[in-house]
Write an enzyme that holds these catalytic residues in place. Structure first.
Site, PDB file in Angstrom:
ATOM      1  N   GLY A  14      25.345  74.585   2.503  1.00  0.00           N
ATOM      2  CA  GLY A  14      27.208  74.854   1.994  1.00  0.00           C
ATOM      3  C   GLY A  14      26.929  76.126   2.960  1.00  0.00           C
ATOM      4  O   GLY A  14      27.972  76.367   2.852  1.00  0.00           O
ATOM      5  N   TYR A  26      29.967  74.832  -5.286  1.00  0.00           N
ATOM      6  CA  TYR A  26      31.177  75.325  -4.397  1.00  0.00           C
ATOM      7  C   TYR A  26      30.927  74.880  -3.363  1.00  0.00           C
ATOM      8  O   TYR A  26      31.148  74.120  -2.903  1.00  0.00           O
ATOM      9  CB  TYR A  26      31.547  76.356  -4.880  1.00  0.00           C
ATOM     10  N   LYS A  56      20.364  86.178   4.123  1.00  0.00           N
ATOM     11  CA  LYS A  56      20.444  86.591   5.941  1.00  0.00           C
ATOM     12  C   LYS A  56      21.555  88.028   5.478  1.00  0.00           C
ATOM     13  O   LYS A  56      21.014  88.562   6.437  1.00  0.00           O
ATOM     14  CB  LYS A  56      20.884  85.844   6.366  1.00  0.00           C
ATOM     15  N   ILE A  81      16.100  77.268  10.921  1.00  0.00           N
ATOM     16  CA  ILE A  81      16.657  79.082  12.084  1.00  0.00           C
ATOM     17  C   ILE A  81      16.022  79.993  11.333  1.00  0.00           C
ATOM     18  O   ILE A  81      15.682  80.147   9.966  1.00  0.00           O
ATOM     19  CB  ILE A  81      18.039  78.249  10.967  1.00  0.00           C
ATOM     20  N   LYS A 105      16.816  89.239  14.462  1.00  0.00           N
ATOM     21  CA  LYS A 105      16.569  90.091  13.474  1.00  0.00           C
ATOM     22  C   LYS A 105      15.250  90.505  13.161  1.00  0.00           C
ATOM     23  O   LYS A 105      14.242  91.534  12.846  1.00  0.00           O
ATOM     24  CB  LYS A 105      17.004  90.213  11.983  1.00  0.00           C
ATOM     25  N   GLY A 114      32.291  84.351  13.525  1.00  0.00           N
ATOM     26  CA  GLY A 114      32.544  83.497  12.193  1.00  0.00           C
ATOM     27  C   GLY A 114      32.444  83.250  11.157  1.00  0.00           C
ATOM     28  O   GLY A 114      33.085  82.626   9.576  1.00  0.00           O
ATOM     29  N   SER A 115      30.407  83.358  11.270  1.00  0.00           N
ATOM     30  CA  SER A 115      29.835  82.754   9.622  1.00  0.00           C
ATOM     31  C   SER A 115      30.237  84.250   8.846  1.00  0.00           C
ATOM     32  O   SER A 115      30.516  85.437   8.938  1.00  0.00           O
ATOM     33  CB  SER A 115      28.902  83.611  10.549  1.00  0.00           C
ATOM     34  N   THR A 119      29.073 101.097  12.490  1.00  0.00           N
ATOM     35  CA  THR A 119      28.368 101.930  11.969  1.00  0.00           C
ATOM     36  C   THR A 119      28.282 102.499  12.828  1.00  0.00           C
ATOM     37  O   THR A 119      27.290 104.095  12.529  1.00  0.00           O
ATOM     38  CB  THR A 119      26.901 101.394  11.332  1.00  0.00           C
TER      39      THR A 119
END
Length: 593
Positions: free
Chosen positions: A287, A314, A360, A398, A402, A441-442, A463
Site C-alpha cells: 500500500g 486503509y 523509510k 527494495i 541512503k 511524489g512519494s 535544511t
C-alpha cells in the site's frame, strides 16, 4: 424569437429554427436560380416547373439533412467537418431530385436543367454561411477578452487547441505558433502564422504574449530549458495540452515532475513481461508509494495472482480498489510477525516476492531506533528466510541510496538488509537488492511537503542550501526494479541510474515559480542523520549490465555465520544500538545533528 434565443437555443429550438431557416433559404435560392437563368424575366411556361422543383426538392433536402444530423450541430461548433456533411447531404438531395426529373421528365417540360447547378451553388453558400455566422461573431467578440497565447508545436493538437480557443472554450486567444520544423516556418495553421522557435523570446516581447502552451511532447532537459527561458521572458502562465477521445484539448499546468522526471531510454518491457506473466507475485508494503506502483505494474504485465501484504488497513484497501480486485488477495500482516507470514507463504506459494515494506523516514527512524531495526532488518530477515524455506524463485529487495556510507539509522538498516541478502545461503532462491534514490511524489518526500507548504502560503523549508538528492518518477523506477529482477542471477545489488543529483533549493525555487506565488525559502539546518549528498555506489568495480539504466555493485559478501552472531546481539539489545549497527556496517558514520 429574441436574439438571445437565436444565439443560445435549446436543442429543439435549434432544430426548428434551422429547418424553418433552410426552407426559407431553399425557396429563395430556387427563385433566385430561375431569375439568374432568365436574366430576371422568368417566362410564364417555366413557372410550373419552378413550383414543382420547390415542392419536391425542398422536402428531400430537409429530410436528408435531418438524417445526416446536421440539425443537431451547435452553431459554435460548426467547422469544416460540419460543412463537409452539408455538402454531402446537398449532393445526395440533388442527385435524388435529378433522378425524379429524369424518371418524370414529361411533368417537367419545359425545365431548364442549369437551374439545378445554380441552385446547388447558392444553397451551399447561403446555408453554410448562416451556420458559420455565429462562430464568426464569437471569434470577433471574445478575442479581446482572452489572454494572448503562443503555441509551441504546429500539429493536430495545436489545430484542436486553436478551434477550442476560437469557440471561447478556453480563456486564451492564439496569436502565434512556433516550430523547429523548417518546412512549417512561415506557413499558417488555422490562419495563424508559424514562426521559427528560435525567435521565441523576441515574439513574446513583440506580441505581448501572456501565456504559452505546449502541444507536443518535450524531453525533460528541453522542457526545463524552455521553462527557464519563458520565466526570464516574463511568461509565468505555462501550460501543456492533454487530448481527450472527442478531440477536446484540456490545459494542464507544467508540474515539477515534468521538469525533473528522468525517463530511462532502455526499458525492456518484453523482458519484464516474461519475468512477471503467469506468476504468483507477493508484494510487501503493497500500500506504500513504491509497493502500490509495483502492484499496478505486475497487474499490467500479466501476473497470475497478486498477494498484497501490508499492515495498514486503509493503504491495503486503497491499492486493492485501484487494482479493481484483479486477481489480487489482501493480506493484512506485519513483516515482523514470522508465524503469520509463514502461513501466508504456505497458503499462496509465491513465485516472486517484491519486498517494499520498510520504515523509510529518516527523522522518525532516528527517534525510534529499536522499531526501525525490528521492522527493516528483522522484518526483511523474516521475508528472506521464509522465501528460501518455501522455494520462492526470486526475491527483489527494495533498497535506497541512503544505504551507501550511511549517516542515519534508516540507511544503516537498509544496508544491513543488502548484506543479509548477499550473505544468506539461498539455495534455489535468487535474492537481489535494487538501490535507487528519491522517487517523485512519494509519501513524505520533499515534493508533497513543498506542495503542502505552498498551498498553505507558508515559506518552503530547506535544511541546507547545498543539499542534493537523486530523483526519478515512481512508474519508471518500479519498471526498472522489475527489469533488474528479470536479469538477476542472485546475490547482486543493482543500482538504478538516477541521472544527476538535484539541489533541493533549486527544486524549491522551481516549485515557487510554478505556483506563481510570492513565497520565500527558509533554511532550517540539517536534521539528525541527514547528509548533504546521497550516493548510489560504494565502489566503482564491475558496474555494467546489458542495460545502461541498471548498474550492478560488486560488494564483498559478508560471512553468513558471523553476520548471524552480530544480528543476534542486535536482536537482544535494549539500548546502545548504534555501536552494534556500526559493527555490522563499519562505514556507518552517525550524524547526530
Amino acid at each position: 424569437m429574441s436574439i438571445d434565443t437565436i444565439f443560445h437555443p435549446t436543442n429543439n429550438q435549434r432544430t426548428l429554427f434551422f429547418i424553418s431557416l433552410d426552407i426559407i433559404i431553399s425557396f429563395s435560392t430556387i427563385l433566385l436560380a430561375y431569375l439568374l437563368r432568365f436574366s430576371f424575366d422568368i417566362p410564364v411556361e417555366y413557372l410550373d416547373g419552378m413550383i414543382k422543383m420547390i415542392i419536391i426538392l425542398i422536402p428531400i433536402k430537409i429530410i436528408i439533412m435531418f438524417i445526416s444530423k446536421i440539425y443537431f450541430i451547435a452553431w459554435r461548433f460548426f467547422g469544416l467537418e460540419e460543412y463537409r456533411r452539408i455538402m454531402i447531404a446537398h449532393f445526395i438531395s440533388y442527385l435524388i431530385f435529378v433522378g425524379v426529373v429524369f424518371l418524370s421528365h414529361k411533368l417537367f417540360i419545359p425545365f431548364p436543367r442549369s437551374v439545378i447547378f445554380i441552385d446547388l451553388s447558392l444553397s451551399l453558400f447561403l446555408i453554410g454561411f448562416i451556420r458559420i455566422s455565429k462562430r464568426l461573431y464569437l471569434e470577433s467578440s471574445i478575442s479581446g477578452f482572452q489572454k494572448k497565447m503562443l503555441i509551441i508545436g504546429a500539429n493536430e493538437t495545436a489545430t484542436h487547441l486553436i478551434k477550442s480557443a476560437l469557440r471561447g472554450d478556453i480563456e486564451y486567444h492564439p496569436v502565434a505558433l512556433v516550430s523547429n520544423s523548417k518546412d512549417m516556418i512561415g506557413t499558417y495553421l488555422s490562419n495563424i502564422k508559424i514562426y521559427d522557435q528560435r525567435e521565441l523570446t523576441d515574439l513574446i516581447k513583440k506580441l505581448e504574449i501572456e501565456s504559452v502552451v505546449l502541444t507536443e511532447k518535450v524531453e525533460q532537459k528541453e522542457l526545463d530549458f524552455l521553462f527557464t527561458i519563458l520565466n526570464l521572458a516574463g511568461v509565468k502562465d505555462i501550460k501543456k495540452t492533454q487530448m481527450f477521445e472527442d478531440d477536446t484539448p484540456k490545459l494542464a499546468d507544467i508540474s515539477i515532475e515534468d521538469l525533473l522526471a528522468r525517463k530511462p531510454q532502455d526499458l525492456d518491457r518484453l523482458s519484464i513481461a516474461n519475468f512477471i506473466i503467469g506468476k504468483v507475485v507477493m508484494i510487501t508494503g503493497a500500500g506504500g508509494s513504491i509497493g502500490s506502483e509495483l502492484s499496478r505494474q505486475v497487474k499490467m504485465f500479466g501476473a497470475k495472482q497478486i498477494i498484497l501484504l501490508d499492515n495498514c488497513e486503509y493503504n491495503l484497501y486503497r491499492i486493492n480498489e485501484d487494482l479493481k480486485h484483479h486477481n489480487s488477495i489482501c493480506v493484512m500482516q506485519d513483516v515482523k510477525n514470522r508465524e503469520l507470514l509463514s502461513r501466508t507463504f504456505a497458503q499462496y506459494q509465491p513465485d516472486i516476492l517484491l519486498h517494499a515494506a520498510a520504515y523509510k523516514h529518516v527523522p522518525l527512524c532516528e527517534e525510534n531506533i529499536k522499531e526501525a531495526i525490528d521492522n527493516n532488518i528483522f522484518g526483511t530477515q523474516n521475508i528472506i528466510d521464509l522465501s528460501i524455506a518455501y522455494g520462492v524463485r526470486k526475491v527483489v529487495l527494495i533498497s535506497t541510496d541512503k544505504a551507501v556510507r550511511p549517516t542515519n539509522v534508516m540507511g544503516t538498516t537498509k544496508r544491513i538488509c543488502e548484506i543479509y541478502a548477499q550473505a544468506v545461503p539461498s539455495y534455489h532462491t535468487e535474492i537481489v537488492a535494487v538501490r535507487f534514490g528519491n522517487v517523485l511524489g512519494s509519501s513524505g518526500s520533499v515534493i508533497p511537503k513543498f506542495s503542502s507548504q505552498i498551498e498553505k502560503g507558508e515559506n518552503l523549508t530547506v535544511t541546507h542550501p547545498e543539499i542534493t538528492r537523486y530523483f526519478m518518477m515512481i512508474p519508471e523506477a518500479c519498471q526498472l526494479v522489475l527489469q533488474a529482477g528479470s536479469i538477476a542471477k542472485g546475490g547482486e545489488i543493482f543500482i538504478l541510474d538516477m541521472g544527476k543529483p538535484i539541489k533541493i533549493i533549486d527544486l524549491a525555487k522551481k516549485m515557487i515559480e510554478l505556483s506563481r506565488r510570492d513565497i520565500k525559502i527558509e533554511i532550517t539546518g540539517l536534521r539528525k542523520g541527514e547528509k548533504l549528498y546521497e550516493e548510489l555506489l560504494i565502489n566503482e568495480a564491475d558496474l555494467k549490465t546489458e542495460y545502461s539504466s541498471i548498474l550492478v555493485s560488486q560488494d564483498t559478501p559478508f560471512e553468513y555465520e558471523k553476520l548471524l552472531v552480530k544480528l543476534e546481539k542486535l536482536a537482544t539489545a535494549n539500548e546502545d544500538f548504534l555501536p552494534l549497527l556500526k559493527d555490522i556496517v563499519p562505514e556507518f558514520n552517525h550524524r547526530k545533528n
